[in-house]
Design a protein around this motif. Structure first.
Motif, PDB file in Angstrom:
ATOM      1  N   SER A   1       0.835   0.927   5.584  1.00  0.00           N
ATOM      2  CA  SER A   1       0.351  -0.628   6.450  1.00  0.00           C
ATOM      3  C   SER A   1       1.591  -0.863   7.297  1.00  0.00           C
ATOM      4  CB  SER A   1      -0.069  -1.117   5.728  1.00  0.00           C
ATOM      5  OG  SER A   1       1.698  -1.631   4.774  1.00  0.00           O
TER       6      SER A   1
ATOM      7  N   ASN B   1      -9.913   3.617   6.263  1.00  0.00           N
ATOM      8  CA  ASN B   1     -10.362   4.461   4.911  1.00  0.00           C
ATOM      9  C   ASN B   1     -11.411   5.231   5.776  1.00  0.00           C
ATOM     10  OD1 ASN B   1      -9.943   2.646   2.811  1.00  0.00           O
ATOM     11  ND2 ASN B   1     -11.596   0.941   3.322  1.00  0.00           N
TER      12      ASN B   1
ATOM     13  N   GLU C   1       3.821  -2.683   4.972  1.00  0.00           N
ATOM     14  CA  GLU C   1       4.958  -1.807   4.568  1.00  0.00           C
ATOM     15  C   GLU C   1       6.272  -1.051   5.643  1.00  0.00           C
ATOM     16  OE1 GLU C   1       3.784   2.532   2.817  1.00  0.00           O
ATOM     17  OE2 GLU C   1       6.225   3.126   1.691  1.00  0.00           O
TER      18      GLU C   1
ATOM     19  N   PHE D   1      -6.855  -1.001   5.456  1.00  0.00           N
ATOM     20  CA  PHE D   1      -6.951   0.439   5.815  1.00  0.00           C
ATOM     21  C   PHE D   1      -7.850   0.553   6.704  1.00  0.00           C
ATOM     22  CE2 PHE D   1      -3.473   0.782   2.854  1.00  0.00           C
ATOM     23  CZ  PHE D   1      -2.422   1.287   3.361  1.00  0.00           C
TER      24      PHE D   1
ATOM     25  N   PHE E   1      -4.435   1.030  -5.737  1.00  0.00           N
ATOM     26  CA  PHE E   1      -2.533   1.003  -5.434  1.00  0.00           C
ATOM     27  C   PHE E   1      -2.298   1.458  -6.960  1.00  0.00           C
ATOM     28  CE2 PHE E   1      -2.735  -1.700  -1.562  1.00  0.00           C
ATOM     29  CZ  PHE E   1      -3.209  -0.973  -0.613  1.00  0.00           C
TER      30      PHE E   1
ATOM     31  N   ARG F   1       0.048   3.916  -2.874  1.00  0.00           N
ATOM     32  CA  ARG F   1      -1.529   3.783  -3.612  1.00  0.00           C
ATOM     33  C   ARG F   1      -1.332   5.513  -3.125  1.00  0.00           C
ATOM     34  NH1 ARG F   1      -0.330   3.824   2.973  1.00  0.00           N
ATOM     35  NH2 ARG F   1      -0.896   5.781   3.482  1.00  0.00           N
ATOM     36  N   VAL F   2      -2.296   6.174  -4.515  1.00  0.00           N
ATOM     37  CA  VAL F   2      -2.777   7.534  -5.131  1.00  0.00           C
ATOM     38  C   VAL F   2      -4.463   7.377  -5.118  1.00  0.00           C
ATOM     39  CG1 VAL F   2      -0.560   7.679  -7.043  1.00  0.00           C
ATOM     40  CG2 VAL F   2      -2.481   6.087  -7.252  1.00  0.00           C
ATOM     41  N   SER F   3      -4.566   8.556  -4.636  1.00  0.00           N
ATOM     42  CA  SER F   3      -6.543   8.729  -4.962  1.00  0.00           C
ATOM     43  C   SER F   3      -6.093   9.453  -6.884  1.00  0.00           C
ATOM     44  CB  SER F   3      -6.233  10.092  -4.338  1.00  0.00           C
ATOM     45  OG  SER F   3      -6.161  10.257  -3.005  1.00  0.00           O
TER      46      SER F   3
ATOM     47  N   ASN G   1      -3.916   9.109   3.827  1.00  0.00           N
ATOM     48  CA  ASN G   1      -2.465   9.320   2.706  1.00  0.00           C
ATOM     49  C   ASN G   1      -2.111  10.015   3.088  1.00  0.00           C
ATOM     50  OD1 ASN G   1      -3.726   7.222   1.260  1.00  0.00           O
ATOM     51  ND2 ASN G   1      -4.788   7.882  -0.406  1.00  0.00           N
TER      52      ASN G   1
ATOM     53  N   PRO H   1      -3.395  -5.026   2.557  1.00  0.00           N
ATOM     54  CA  PRO H   1      -3.102  -5.045   4.055  1.00  0.00           C
ATOM     55  C   PRO H   1      -4.268  -3.790   3.843  1.00  0.00           C
ATOM     56  CG  PRO H   1      -1.734  -3.572   2.229  1.00  0.00           C
ATOM     57  CD  PRO H   1      -2.080  -4.993   1.378  1.00  0.00           C
TER      58      PRO H   1
ATOM     59  N   THR I   1      -8.615   5.332  -3.045  1.00  0.00           N
ATOM     60  CA  THR I   1      -7.489   5.042  -3.097  1.00  0.00           C
ATOM     61  C   THR I   1      -7.292   4.294  -3.892  1.00  0.00           C
ATOM     62  OG1 THR I   1      -7.201   5.876  -0.370  1.00  0.00           O
ATOM     63  CG2 THR I   1      -6.390   4.445  -1.416  1.00  0.00           C
TER      64      THR I   1
ATOM     65  N   GLY J   1       0.768  -1.003  -0.310  1.00  0.00           N
ATOM     66  CA  GLY J   1      -0.148   0.123   0.009  1.00  0.00           C
ATOM     67  C   GLY J   1       1.254   1.308   0.058  1.00  0.00           C
TER      68      GLY J   1
END
Ligand code: FAD
Ligand code: SF4
Ligand code: FES
Lengths: 281, 469
Positions: free
Chosen positions: B259, B248, B262, B246, A235, A226-228, B253, B244, A233, A223
């Motif tokens: 995570s 949310n 990671e 999250f 990966f 991750r990008v929006s 971000n 993983p 979100t 993760g």
């Protein structure tokens, strides 16, 4: 070990090409996919999109800019040396179909990634216009290859030392104003992709971008990448690396690319230069 | 542990440990192991029950009184052999099994005092044999000419590989990472499971004749159909539950939120705790919050402490009773100064203008009615929001099935959570010639359950290779 069979320097030695023996990857790779490379036991896992693959020879080609600790390590590898680990092909291939007129916009080493996509777009029957840009003439790469891969090649340099003086977006705007464009593909520094997407959104032209966030595994298990995109979100390593350029949160991406830049330590400074997004080379 | 010792038997022999003040800043293993004398003393406590309750508590039915008896007689090699007959990785299980809810929970001595330290003894035998044993390989059946591809190299896959190679089949392990071992190398930290031990276990299986091919992302580098085309007769999928989760919630971000996968992969697999001696960096937090209270959360919290944090907090939405981590890990974490904030759940993260984490808003929870899992459901206490500062947050709230391989293999039937549908007895999937087991079937579970599934699947694969599907 994955042996380097060809090595070239471009853009005054700041950009390096490595052709690497990796038959399993070469056999499966498609335009737009990437590999993760690790030079030695203590090396970092670095993602790079493939510039070329040759299934018959069993080789893949990567082109990277020397900007930090890990790529400096890569630079020291000679023909006959190799990478301890190469993993791939990773990510989703570019979706290529005949749509009409496609404009491919590349900046910096993004041009290397754009090359196989451009070729595939042309092979699919599209009329392909290419715009490639660099800060200055000496830093421009793959001009001849891009000319051959497209129908019409335009060149921009920031300092006007070659081609049109100015940013690729200015050339793109003229093309968009001049006639029907059905798709844009933009690959390069984050600000470039951001401004291209902003422009094409005004013209409602679908735009594909290829993102390069920080990665560890490249298989969807960390993760870190991750990008929006469109408020969700994703990966980048498994859902991308290509996304709808109009949906990407570029500002967040730029901040995330600097995750390791703040530390005082010299090595982090190096690392940071690798991901420096402020210069649109 | 309880102190009311009414039985005449002496108390449980403690395993020496590094002092908490010292170990909270180093990556060396925390419990340092029994001496032979300690092991003998502890083995002597076992009552050698005629109907041993402990065995029923072990998911792979280790012959617990049997190996302890051999140990008490001083034949450590035979004791280790006995362990191996049921459990291919005793050095690992002795360290990471949740013994307090398995074998040791059912030990009869535990009714009045402390149960026999079964895990410690298991670890001792395996360590002793590894260090001083002959390294002699178990006998191997003649080559059957059958080829098996084992995907992933976690405990489940290692078990399958070891079992099948001994039965004479040609086994190749295909691992996506550059190093084999699965969670044992990328997840569980050095201070709990030294990587040298995992490397030696893998080496043992290689010496038995299994091949290990790293950097093979099955589903990308090669597909299952292609593996069959290459001439493999059977495939085992032990790819783990590596996706993983999250929370949310807003702000997730921001940089400084990772995570646990990671964070731990950087620290363990990439050895980032040695940065800049190695090339992979890891964020160094001063004020660290870890979300979750399982083994993964404890490992992340204790790693953050070792990387120099001033303060490390575990934030968990249920209460102490529901914490899924092994008892020993919770105890060790507390000794090392990790704080526990229970019945607390974050609702959003805060960051600065540069997108860096600065804190989070949490709310207080209370326990309500039991949910499907039988655990009491945490419910929000309205108006209880409060903010906490932190510069690093590690999300350890569970993991799911990584769709990379399964999305490439539409023929493989999945359950509604995306895990592979496999027969619980045999591990057979909906695809002929393909078995699956471990976390990718059950969801994130334990090392020993993954190994148990591996052993059952290995038996089934052997039957298939001998008699047919
Ligand atoms: C931090 C942490 C701490 C833990 N602590 C404990 C503990 O104390 N006690 C305990 O009993 N359990 C513990 N667990 C759980 C335990 O580790 C797992 O249940 C167990 O490892 C599952 O084994 P497995 O073989 O199913 O998969 P894994 O160990 O997850 O191994 C799967 C392997 O497959 C590889 N893989 C994935 N996809 C592919 C692909 N497409 N192609 C090729 N390879 C692939 C992965 O890279 C990985 O190496 C812990 C887990 C974590 C993450
Ligand atoms: S494998 Fe685990 S449950 Fe079984 S005896 Fe050993 S420690 Fe106990
Ligand atoms: S790089 Fe780890 S999930 Fe994408």
């Amino acid at each position: 070990m994955f042996t380097i069979v060809r090595r070239e320097e471009m853009a005054e030695g700041t950009v390096i090409l490595n052709e690497i023996e990796a038959p399993l990857i070469a056999a499966k790779a498609q335009p737009g996919q990437f590999v993760i490379l690790k030079a030695n036991e203590d090396g970092e896992r670095i993602p790079l999109t493939m510039a070329e693959t040759d299934a018959e020879k069993g080789t893949i080609t990567i082109i990277y800019m020397v900007v930090g600790r890990s790529t400096a390590l890569f630079r020291d590898l000679k023909v006959g040396d190799g990478y301890q680990d190469v993993i791939g092909p990773l990510g989703k291939p570019t979706h290529v179909e005949k749509v009409g007129t496609v404009v491919c916009v590349g900046g910096g080493t993004g041009v290397a990634v754009l090359h196989p996509i451009t070729r595939a777009m042309k092979a699919a029957g599209n009329h392909v216009i290419c715009i490639i840009g660099a800060r200055t003439k000496e830093l421009l790469i793959l001009e001849e290859q891009m000319r051959a891969a497209s129908h019409d090649l335009r060149i921009c340099t920031d300092d006007g030392s070659y081609g049109r003086e100015g940013f690729v977006t200015e050339e793109l705007k003229d093309i968009l104003d001049g006639g029907q464009v059905d798709q844009v593909v933009a690959i390069g520094p984050v600000p470039m992709m951001k401004f291209v997407s902003k422009l094409t959104a005004e013209y409602a032209v679908p735009t594909l971008v290829s993102l390069n966030p920080i990665m560890v595994d490249g298989t969807g298990m960390c993760g870190g990448c991750r990008v929006s995109v469109g408020g969700e979100t994703r990966f980048a390593c498994v859902d991308g690396p290509e996304f709808d350029g109009h949906q990407v949160d570029y500002d967040e991406l730029m901040l995330r690319l600097q995750a390791y830049c703040e530390d005082e330590k010299a090595c982090y400074e190096d690392y940071c230069r690798l991901h420096d997004t402020s210069t649109a080379e | 542990m309880s102190v009311k010792k009414k039985s005449k038997a002496p108390g449980r022999t403690p395993m020496p440990e590094q002092d908490p003040e010292v170990r909270r800043r180093n990556f060396l293993e925390v419990p340092t192991g029994y001496t032979p004398e300690m092991a003998m003393q502890e083995a002597g406590r076992c009552l050698q029950c005629k109907k041993p309750a402990c065995v029923a508590g072990c998911p792979v039915s280790v012959d617990i009184p049997g190996f302890i008896n051999l140990l008490a007689e001083g034949d450590i090699t035979a004791a280790t052999r006995n362990l191996w007959s049921k459990n291919a990785l005793p050095a690992v299980c002795g360290r990471v099994c949740p013994q307090e809810i398995q074998c040791e929970e059912l030990c009869i001595l535990g009714k009045k005092g402390d149960p026999v330290a079964i895990g410690n003894l298991e670890r001792f035998c395996a360590d002793y044999e590894r260090e001083f044993g002959t390294g002699e390989l178990p006998p191997k059946a003649a080559d059957t000419g059958k080829r098996v591809a084992v995907v992933g190299s976690g405990p489940s896959s290692l078990t399958v590989a070891g079992d099948l190679v001994v039965k004479g089949h040609q086994v190749t392990i295909l691992e996506a990472f550059h190093k084999p071992g699965g969670v044992l190398v990328y997840g569980i930290p050095e201070f709990r499971l030294p990587k040298e031990i995992v490397a030696q276990e893998v080496n043992f299986i290689e010496r038995l004749g299994a091949k290990v091919a790293c950097n093979q992302v099955v589903g990308r580098t090669v597909s299952l159909d292609e593996l069959f085309e290459q001439g493999y007769d059977a495939i085992y999928l032990g790819v783990g539950a590596g996706l993983p989760r999250f929370l949310n919630i807003p702000g997730e971000n921001y940089t400084g939120i990772l995570s646990a996968n990671e964070y731990l992969t950087r620290a363990n697999l990439m050895k980032a705790y040695k940065f800049p001696e190695v090339d992979t960096p890891i964020p160094i937090g001063r004020d660290v919050v870890v979300l979750g209270a399982g083994n993964v959360a404890m490992d992340a919290a204790r790693t953050a402490m070792r990387l120099g944090a001033d303060r490390v907090r575990i934030v968990y939405r249920r209460s102490r009773e529901e914490m899924p981590a092994r008892l020993a890990e919770i105890h060790h974490a507390e000794e090392e100064g990790i704080e526990f904030h229970l019945l607390t759940a974050p609702t959003r993260y805060m960051g600065d203008a540069r997108g860096r984490l600065t804190g989070m808003t949490c709310q207080q929870m209370a326990l309500g009615e039991p949910d499907d899992s039988g655990r009491r459901r945490p419910v929000v206490i309205e108006g209880s929001e409060f903010d906490i500062d932190c510069d690093l947050a590690i999300v350890a709230v569970g993991s799911g099935a990584n769709p990379l391989l399964t999305a490439d293999t539409p023929k493989l039937r999945l359950n509604k959570w995306g895990y592979i549908d496999a027969d619980p007895e045999s591990g057979k999937t909906s695809m002929r010639g393909v078995w699956a087991g471990g976390d990718i079937v059950t969801g994130a579970a334990t090392v020993i359950l993954a190994m148990g599934a591996g052993r059952q699947a290995a038996d089934s694969i052997h039957n298939f290779l001998t008699w047919g599907w």
